[in-house]
Design an enzyme around this catalytic site. Sequence first.
Site, PDB file in Angstrom:
ATOM      1  N   ILE A  73       0.866  -1.181   0.000  1.00 40.88           N
ATOM      2  CA  ILE A  73       0.000   0.000   0.000  1.00 40.88           C
ATOM      3  C   ILE A  73       0.896   1.222   0.000  1.00 40.88           C
ATOM      4  O   ILE A  73       1.970   1.212   0.616  1.00 40.88           O
ATOM      5  CB  ILE A  73      -0.962  -0.006   1.217  1.00 40.88           C
ATOM      6  CG1 ILE A  73      -2.021   1.096   1.088  1.00 40.88           C
ATOM      7  CG2 ILE A  73      -0.200   0.070   2.524  1.00 40.88           C
ATOM      8  CD1 ILE A  73      -3.156   0.976   2.109  1.00 40.88           C
ATOM      9  N   GLU A 102       2.773  -6.945   7.001  1.00 41.42           N
ATOM     10  CA  GLU A 102       4.106  -6.722   7.554  1.00 41.42           C
ATOM     11  C   GLU A 102       4.452  -5.261   7.346  1.00 41.42           C
ATOM     12  O   GLU A 102       4.052  -4.656   6.356  1.00 41.42           O
ATOM     13  CB  GLU A 102       5.168  -7.585   6.857  1.00 41.42           C
ATOM     14  CG  GLU A 102       5.075  -9.064   7.141  1.00 41.42           C
ATOM     15  CD  GLU A 102       4.125  -9.803   6.208  1.00 41.42           C
ATOM     16  OE1 GLU A 102       3.717 -10.921   6.553  1.00 41.42           O
ATOM     17  OE2 GLU A 102       3.768  -9.246   5.135  1.00 41.42           O
ATOM     18  N   ASN A 133       9.239   2.423  10.048  1.00 39.58           N
ATOM     19  CA  ASN A 133       8.235   3.198   9.321  1.00 39.58           C
ATOM     20  C   ASN A 133       7.168   3.660  10.325  1.00 39.58           C
ATOM     21  O   ASN A 133       6.063   3.118  10.379  1.00 39.58           O
ATOM     22  CB  ASN A 133       7.634   2.362   8.194  1.00 39.58           C
ATOM     23  CG  ASN A 133       6.758   3.167   7.270  1.00 39.58           C
ATOM     24  OD1 ASN A 133       6.345   4.281   7.586  1.00 39.58           O
ATOM     25  ND2 ASN A 133       6.450   2.597   6.116  1.00 39.58           N
ATOM     26  N   TYR A 175      -1.545   1.859  11.170  1.00 44.56           N
ATOM     27  CA  TYR A 175      -2.102   0.528  11.402  1.00 44.56           C
ATOM     28  C   TYR A 175      -2.635   0.394  12.831  1.00 44.56           C
ATOM     29  O   TYR A 175      -3.713  -0.155  13.046  1.00 44.56           O
ATOM     30  CB  TYR A 175      -1.063  -0.552  11.110  1.00 44.56           C
ATOM     31  CG  TYR A 175      -0.603  -0.538   9.666  1.00 44.56           C
ATOM     32  CD1 TYR A 175      -1.493  -0.363   8.616  1.00 44.56           C
ATOM     33  CD2 TYR A 175       0.742  -0.698   9.348  1.00 44.56           C
ATOM     34  CE1 TYR A 175      -1.075  -0.338   7.302  1.00 44.56           C
ATOM     35  CE2 TYR A 175       1.170  -0.688   8.028  1.00 44.56           C
ATOM     36  CZ  TYR A 175       0.268  -0.503   7.011  1.00 44.56           C
ATOM     37  OH  TYR A 175       0.687  -0.485   5.708  1.00 44.56           O
TER      38      TYR A 175
END
Length: 157
Positions: A76, A110, A115, A122
């Site tokens: 993504i 994952e 990051n 998330y």
Amino acid sequence: MNGVAALAVEFFPMAVADLEAVTAVEASLQDFPWTRGNFADSLHAGYSAWIASIGGEVIGFSVVMQVLDEAHLLNIGIASQHQGRGFGARLLRQAMTNAAQNGAHWMFLEVRPGNARAVALYRHFGFHEIGRRKDYYPARQGREDALVFQKELPACR
């Protein structure tokens, strides 16, 4: 407000005609990007692949592989000049909704521990860490681990 900011983001199934634009966005975001072939293989395999578009410009993409009741977010991204405006959140929400509508009960992914923006996104959406894959990602110096996240998806009927 400039013209691009005034336009709404739209989501469309990824097509072969989108691969050059998607590959360019991916290459601008990653040190070790997916290739055009990786995206083409995903389309050929029938994965749920979508683009985010503003005024006809591809600004992002998502690729989800689904097996039975599990969906795996493979990739993504939102072009850097469009980040921080909620488009990534909308694209992730759209990917989760599509997976749930197609019968997925769980989504896995994952992410690089470094990051921070992605990890925060998330976690904001209720993903939680369930493991770590050692040396999963190529890195500028060697390899980097991956955090494995999981989220139960709401039932869509």
